[in-house]
Design an enzyme around this catalytic site. Sequence first.
Site, short mmCIF file in Angstrom:
data_model
loop_
_atom_site.label_atom_id
_atom_site.label_comp_id
_atom_site.label_asym_id
_atom_site.label_seq_id
_atom_site.Cartn_x
_atom_site.Cartn_y
_atom_site.Cartn_z
N TYR A 39 -9.33 5.41 7.48
CA TYR A 39 -9.22 5.74 9.00
C TYR A 39 -10.40 7.02 8.94
O TYR A 39 -10.33 8.04 8.34
CB TYR A 39 -8.19 6.41 9.56
CG TYR A 39 -6.92 5.09 9.66
CD1 TYR A 39 -6.23 4.97 8.64
CD2 TYR A 39 -6.93 4.51 10.91
CE1 TYR A 39 -5.18 3.90 8.79
CE2 TYR A 39 -5.78 3.46 11.10
CZ TYR A 39 -5.13 3.14 9.94
OH TYR A 39 -4.27 2.17 10.25
N TYR A 76 3.61 6.65 10.06
CA TYR A 76 2.87 5.45 9.83
C TYR A 76 3.83 4.19 9.07
O TYR A 76 3.53 3.25 9.34
CB TYR A 76 1.84 6.06 8.96
CG TYR A 76 0.58 5.00 8.65
CD1 TYR A 76 -0.34 4.62 9.61
CD2 TYR A 76 0.60 4.06 7.63
CE1 TYR A 76 -1.38 3.64 9.67
CE2 TYR A 76 -0.22 2.88 7.32
CZ TYR A 76 -1.17 3.13 8.56
OH TYR A 76 -2.24 1.74 8.20
N PRO A 99 -4.71 0.26 18.70
CA PRO A 99 -4.34 -0.23 17.26
C PRO A 99 -4.60 1.01 16.19
O PRO A 99 -4.29 0.89 15.03
CB PRO A 99 -5.51 -1.37 17.12
CG PRO A 99 -6.57 -1.05 17.79
CD PRO A 99 -6.00 -0.59 18.99
N LYS A 146 0.69 -0.03 14.94
CA LYS A 146 2.00 -0.17 15.34
C LYS A 146 2.09 -1.36 16.30
O LYS A 146 3.33 -1.78 16.59
CB LYS A 146 2.35 1.27 16.25
CG LYS A 146 2.48 2.19 15.45
CD LYS A 146 3.71 2.17 14.65
CE LYS A 146 4.00 2.99 13.46
NZ LYS A 146 3.42 2.66 12.27
N HIS A 180 0.81 -1.08 -0.17
CA HIS A 180 0.03 0.02 0.05
C HIS A 180 1.02 1.29 -0.23
O HIS A 180 1.76 1.39 0.87
CB HIS A 180 -0.85 -0.09 1.46
CG HIS A 180 -2.12 -1.02 1.27
ND1 HIS A 180 -3.40 -0.73 1.66
CD2 HIS A 180 -2.02 -2.04 0.52
CE1 HIS A 180 -4.05 -1.62 1.29
NE2 HIS A 180 -3.44 -2.60 0.66
#
Length: 404
Positions: free
Chosen positions: A204, A395, A296, A300, A75
């Site tokens: 998200y 990220y 979550p 991580k 991704h």
Amino acid sequence: MKTLKTQVAIIGGGPSGLLLGQLLHKYGIDNVILERVTGDYVLGRIRAGILEQGFADLVREAGVEQRMETEGHVHEGVLFSVNGKETRVDLKKLTGGDEVVCYGQVEITQDLMEARQAANLPTYYEASNVQPHDVKSDAPYVTFTQGGEEYRLECDYIAGCDGFHGVSRQTIPADVRQEFERVYPFGWLGLLADVPPCSEELIYAKHERGFALASQRSPTRSRYYIQVPLTDKVEDWSDEAFWEELKLRLPPDVAANMQTGPSIEKSIAPLRSFVCEPMQYGNLFLVGDAAHIVPPTGAKGLNLAAGDVATLLKVLRRVYEQGDKECINQYSEIALRRVWNAERFSWWMTSMLHEFGDEGNDSAMDPQMRDRFMTSEVNYFLSSENGRRVIAEQYVGLPYEDLA
Ligand code: RFL
Ligand code: PHB
């Protein structure tokens, strides 16, 4: 009592223990894994889906990358939705080439288990009463029971890879250990279904009804989460109710095209930030969830575990290859630097993207004012390239540190 001998005793056969075991084996360091439950039980835990590049590289170093390379999906970006308005964070462009791999924790665990079995490395499943002893001495050992037989496993070092509820952390005396904890006033209800993902990249979503996440496992399998009150039970949520609530929280165009279907798995996970300092005591090292938990929201947890494995591997290789026993004292400090960074990022993402409501608002601030600040903060970061880069860099994960 049967006596066994190894160099490194690994307590816990989850992803941390299995990855460490495989890497140690690759460098000629003997290890034995002691796992409380069965292998099938370990594989029944549906958890992480996103691997940082550092994790993927470690899997390659361990020589267990074949299926991840073919079935995992790279991704290059991730989407954020704030009350229905979408923004893409271009991970690859903003970090100068980094990306993440979407490949389930269950798959990586299975690959590691198969590799361990193929190499004939000793693993004791359904090991009960696992107990480390004399961890400050030069001759530590672990006792356990399996199949009615009592064992004593003598070793040089013990790796505590036994998760949040394990025995290893409790072995560090209370007056040496400092624990930091924040339990959030909500959980995530997760649903796994054999339907194509609603979006190519993860979404998200911050919404006034609560947070939602659209994730995936493959082109035909989706993983979704919604924020729910801690008092909710899985039985309270029919599949229909879940899909309906999820659609309300995701961007309308995504919701309109979403395919729904029966759940394969549905569970509620509480959200927690937790760190134990130090992560080493004598010849005992804590690795992964045994030492730290993150909510979550930043993807991580498993990645942090891999960071610990990378550091401990460097330490143990130097011990066995160069005879430098002093270097073990670097483990905790190096690991904790990375841990606190990911803890801060996960807490920040959680704070910005969830609805806290009145309950659990532990600051002296008016809850509505807090909401306004958080909406403003997330919009500020998403609307500027520099802001998106701050999110992207963390990220994809920070680099692993070398030993001094
Ligand atoms: P685990 O996986 O808990 O494994 C520990 C193992 O130790 C065994 N054990 C014992 N064995 C012997 N004796 C004892 N006394 C023992 N006590 C326990 C247990 O049976 C178990 O097999 O810890 P490990 O290996 O450190 O791995 C950590 C990860 O599992 C965890 O950090 C991630 O799943 C967190 N996480 C995520 N991480 C990511 O990096 N990316 C994600 O996208 C992501 N999503 C998630 C997540 C965790 C979630 N939940 C349910 C907490 C999503 C969710 C919903
Ligand atoms: C998942 O796919 O389970 C997942 C992905 C990203 C997260 C958390 C969980 O941040």
